[in-house]
Design a protein around this motif. Sequence first.
Motif, PDB file in Angstrom:
ATOM      1  N   TYR A  32      16.570 -23.614 -24.197  1.00 41.48           N
ATOM      2  CA  TYR A  32      17.418 -22.464 -23.761  1.00 41.48           C
ATOM      3  C   TYR A  32      16.177 -21.601 -23.246  1.00 41.48           C
ATOM      4  CZ  TYR A  32      21.945 -23.379 -24.109  1.00 41.48           C
ATOM      5  OH  TYR A  32      23.201 -24.144 -23.642  1.00 41.48           O
ATOM      6  N   MET A  33      14.936 -21.529 -23.517  1.00 39.11           N
ATOM      7  CA  MET A  33      13.993 -20.654 -23.083  1.00 39.11           C
ATOM      8  C   MET A  33      13.667 -21.002 -21.667  1.00 39.11           C
ATOM      9  SD  MET A  33      11.316 -20.107 -25.917  1.00 39.11           S
ATOM     10  CE  MET A  33       9.861 -19.554 -25.025  1.00 39.11           C
ATOM     11  N   THR A  34      13.787 -22.200 -21.191  1.00 44.27           N
ATOM     12  CA  THR A  34      13.785 -22.654 -19.845  1.00 44.27           C
ATOM     13  C   THR A  34      14.995 -21.989 -19.100  1.00 44.27           C
ATOM     14  OG1 THR A  34      15.005 -24.705 -20.119  1.00 44.27           O
ATOM     15  CG2 THR A  34      12.757 -24.915 -20.297  1.00 44.27           C
ATOM     16  N   PHE A  35      16.166 -22.043 -19.926  1.00 43.41           N
ATOM     17  CA  PHE A  35      17.147 -21.417 -19.203  1.00 43.41           C
ATOM     18  C   PHE A  35      16.986 -19.895 -18.831  1.00 43.41           C
ATOM     19  CE2 PHE A  35      21.357 -19.271 -19.577  1.00 43.41           C
ATOM     20  CZ  PHE A  35      21.791 -19.663 -18.396  1.00 43.41           C
ATOM     21  N   ILE A  36      16.801 -19.426 -20.088  1.00 38.32           N
ATOM     22  CA  ILE A  36      16.593 -17.857 -20.000  1.00 38.32           C
ATOM     23  C   ILE A  36      15.140 -17.532 -18.924  1.00 38.32           C
ATOM     24  CG2 ILE A  36      15.765 -15.716 -21.172  1.00 38.32           C
ATOM     25  CD1 ILE A  36      16.860 -17.262 -23.635  1.00 38.32           C
ATOM     26  N   GLU A  37      14.330 -18.133 -18.884  1.00 40.87           N
ATOM     27  CA  GLU A  37      13.222 -18.026 -17.927  1.00 40.87           C
ATOM     28  C   GLU A  37      13.693 -18.287 -16.397  1.00 40.87           C
ATOM     29  OE1 GLU A  37       9.719 -20.078 -18.587  1.00 40.87           O
ATOM     30  OE2 GLU A  37       8.911 -18.297 -17.391  1.00 40.87           O
ATOM     31  N   VAL A 298      13.319 -11.379 -35.380  1.00 43.64           N
ATOM     32  CA  VAL A 298      13.580 -12.299 -34.113  1.00 43.64           C
ATOM     33  C   VAL A 298      13.805 -11.355 -32.877  1.00 43.64           C
ATOM     34  CG1 VAL A 298      15.577 -13.682 -33.171  1.00 43.64           C
ATOM     35  CG2 VAL A 298      14.739 -13.938 -35.396  1.00 43.64           C
ATOM     36  N   PHE A 299      14.135 -10.224 -33.258  1.00 44.35           N
ATOM     37  CA  PHE A 299      14.483  -9.187 -31.852  1.00 44.35           C
ATOM     38  C   PHE A 299      13.024  -9.033 -31.460  1.00 44.35           C
ATOM     39  CE2 PHE A 299      14.394  -4.794 -30.560  1.00 44.35           C
ATOM     40  CZ  PHE A 299      15.328  -4.869 -29.495  1.00 44.35           C
ATOM     41  N   LYS A 300      12.179  -8.737 -32.082  1.00 44.21           N
ATOM     42  CA  LYS A 300      10.874  -8.365 -31.620  1.00 44.21           C
ATOM     43  C   LYS A 300      10.099  -9.297 -31.070  1.00 44.21           C
ATOM     44  CE  LYS A 300       9.480  -5.114 -35.445  1.00 44.21           C
ATOM     45  NZ  LYS A 300       8.852  -4.826 -36.729  1.00 44.21           N
ATOM     46  N   VAL A 301      10.696 -10.718 -31.708  1.00 41.44           N
ATOM     47  CA  VAL A 301       9.850 -11.843 -31.073  1.00 41.44           C
ATOM     48  C   VAL A 301      10.466 -12.230 -29.591  1.00 41.44           C
ATOM     49  CG1 VAL A 301       9.989 -14.513 -31.225  1.00 41.44           C
ATOM     50  CG2 VAL A 301       9.467 -12.943 -33.317  1.00 41.44           C
ATOM     51  N   VAL A 305       8.638 -12.647 -26.113  1.00 47.69           N
ATOM     52  CA  VAL A 305       9.050 -13.567 -25.303  1.00 47.69           C
ATOM     53  C   VAL A 305       9.458 -13.091 -23.866  1.00 47.69           C
ATOM     54  CG1 VAL A 305      10.433 -15.365 -24.835  1.00 47.69           C
ATOM     55  CG2 VAL A 305       9.611 -15.055 -27.070  1.00 47.69           C
ATOM     56  N   GLY A 306      10.389 -12.161 -23.699  1.00 45.71           N
ATOM     57  CA  GLY A 306      10.532 -11.528 -22.598  1.00 45.71           C
ATOM     58  C   GLY A 306       9.720 -10.826 -21.698  1.00 45.71           C
ATOM     59  N   PHE A 307       8.507 -10.333 -22.392  1.00 44.77           N
ATOM     60  CA  PHE A 307       7.482  -9.918 -21.784  1.00 44.77           C
ATOM     61  C   PHE A 307       6.543 -10.919 -21.174  1.00 44.77           C
ATOM     62  CE2 PHE A 307       3.261  -7.966 -21.842  1.00 44.77           C
ATOM     63  CZ  PHE A 307       3.330  -6.952 -21.172  1.00 44.77           C
ATOM     64  N   ILE A 308       6.415 -11.955 -21.899  1.00 45.56           N
ATOM     65  CA  ILE A 308       5.645 -12.887 -21.515  1.00 45.56           C
ATOM     66  C   ILE A 308       6.168 -13.667 -20.236  1.00 45.56           C
ATOM     67  CG2 ILE A 308       4.982 -15.331 -22.013  1.00 45.56           C
ATOM     68  CD1 ILE A 308       4.611 -14.656 -24.955  1.00 45.56           C
ATOM     69  N   MET A 309       7.647 -13.543 -20.245  1.00 47.21           N
ATOM     70  CA  MET A 309       8.147 -14.091 -18.723  1.00 47.21           C
ATOM     71  C   MET A 309       8.143 -13.237 -17.716  1.00 47.21           C
ATOM     72  SD  MET A 309      11.677 -16.001 -20.568  1.00 47.21           S
ATOM     73  CE  MET A 309      11.287 -17.442 -21.577  1.00 47.21           C
TER      74      MET A 309
ATOM     75  N   LEU B  32       4.481  -5.265 -13.266  1.00 43.55           N
ATOM     76  CA  LEU B  32       5.470  -5.182 -14.159  1.00 43.55           C
ATOM     77  C   LEU B  32       6.894  -4.330 -13.900  1.00 43.55           C
ATOM     78  CD1 LEU B  32       4.127  -5.685 -17.687  1.00 43.55           C
ATOM     79  CD2 LEU B  32       5.685  -7.156 -16.631  1.00 43.55           C
ATOM     80  N   ALA B  33       6.192  -3.312 -13.383  1.00 44.03           N
ATOM     81  CA  ALA B  33       7.265  -2.100 -12.836  1.00 44.03           C
ATOM     82  C   ALA B  33       8.065  -2.692 -11.616  1.00 44.03           C
ATOM     83  CB  ALA B  33       6.636  -0.924 -12.879  1.00 44.03           C
TER      84      ALA B  33
END
Lengths: 397, 205
Positions: A32-37, A298-301, A305-309, B32-33
């Motif tokens: 699902y991370m591939t999908f989200i990415e 999980v929210f923090k993680v 993850v979103g930041f890495i993507m 990022l912005a």
Amino acid sequence: MFEYLKQSWPTLWPTLGAIGVILAFVPVLGLYMTFIERKLAAYVQDRLGPNRVGPFGILQAIADAIKLFLKEQIIPDHVYTFLYFIAPTFSLMTAMFALVVMPFGPVPTEYTEGFRYIVAPGIDIGIMMMIAISSLSAYGIILGGWASNNKYSLYGAIRSCAQFISYEIPLGLSIIGIIAASGSLNIEQIVSSQGGAIWNWNIFWQPLALIVFFTSALAETNRLPFDLAECEQELVGGFHTEYGGIKFVLFFLAEYTHVVTVSFLTALLFFGGWHFPGLTGPVDANLGGMLLRTFVLVFKVTMVVGFIMLLRWSLPRFRFDQLMGLAWKGLIPLALLNFLCVAIVLTYDLPKHYLALTALFLVAGSMVSARHLQHTINRPRSEGRPATNVNLTESAI
Amino acid sequence: MTTKKSKTVKWGEEPKIGWWEAMYLPAIAGGLATAIKHAFSGRTTTRQYPDVEPEIPPNYRGVHRLNRDEEGRVKCVACYMCQTACPANCIEIIAAPAPKDDPHWKDRDKFPQTFTIDELRCIYCGMCEEACPVDAIELTSVYDLTGYTRKELIFDKEKLLSVFDETSTAGKDPVRTNRGALGPASVEAATASQGPPPPGRGSHG
């Protein structure tokens, strides 16, 4: 045997349960991370992304999985078959093994009966084991590159090897400051030392460590902007050029497991783990509190993850000498600087506020290291290399 | 062997990176912005093609059609102008004398017995419709031309007339329709208008 199982069952089933949770969630999460990415990539690039399979394209990940699993298993003629098969499994195995000491929910520092959100609770060398195991994942890539018997794959593997060796150092050095400040290698202890007010989170005391840790951890995951091991423009596919179908899936899953590991580590070490202002009391008092804390973690993680993507779609890939320059001229001195600060504060029992100096050092140190990096980046390509750029018009004459 | 910089060769220089950019962090924040701005802009450039058909401009040069006149006959007078003008040699006309004893055809000398266009050979330049003196051949806005064989994409007269029927009933006439002089193929149009003769070729806008 049966008697032994019966005796050890009360301590055995929580571990087996936690292993089951990890084994069940990691592949699904990876898919699902591939999908989200892909969705995130699409939105960043003003596209729509996968939207054909199921509502909102939600079943795309499953369709991808079915497609990859049903693919023909092709074994190229020129590979070393044994290593060729070992490499992807080794890659995934090391990536999953690092999750053994990873709390995926609130874990009390004292051992308790019943289900726990961790496979192996109370390991006193937790963080060190995690770093040791995750550095083993270089083997998967190197074996894959070597077994492929292909120049491009080998180049990818060699690059990855050099990158791993370089970035292990700042990764370890940046964590030393956290370990020293919280006085334990145990991840549960490190998290519990950040409890209480939001100001106890390590990010506010050692932002420099966070930057260094996150950058080097990102490099360990082999993702953009550090994905020189598989950079498509130069190396076809890098170490997994010769892999397809389910063997490729294992490599892929290992990469995403690494991303999950890094995100968990960042959340646990720097963002207070399952702690959140207002959530007080013992972590395992009641089920509601535990679920709430799991949600917080999980929210923090997810945020990380979103930041890495997002980073993947904002930054271009590094050139290799820039990559090495960043590690050796930038991150390692900064990590040492951070550790020096923490060591001074701890040795002389200074108030914790002095640690805010690291934030100042973050600016000053990065300015100084930027001076070095600037030189690296702006160095002409021909300098220090054999003169391959023969002027064609003159040599033709 | 040294790399001597010759005056005849222009050597590219990589852009220099300043101190601020070498710190990476401000540049990363900027990147990022930009990414976040695009992610939340809600603006997409994706076209959902099979679900949502694109709006084709009416002057698009797509599949040809052979127009019919008011009586439903083929408007073409088999003058070979389009075949001569075609740079890709994809039009092939065989003319036949119009049946003189038929009152229906008494205003015509010739009509095309066969009219074949190889749609795969055509480059869709539109010179055939430029050349046509009676506006019989036109390029429509039909863009999604597909087929299983090469043979079925060689359009004959009936197929080209059916393209006219489809596009004219669907209200997708090209803007060029009835633009120029109509010629003898439709005497009724010339007599009905009673005005000055329609402007000749070259004066249209």
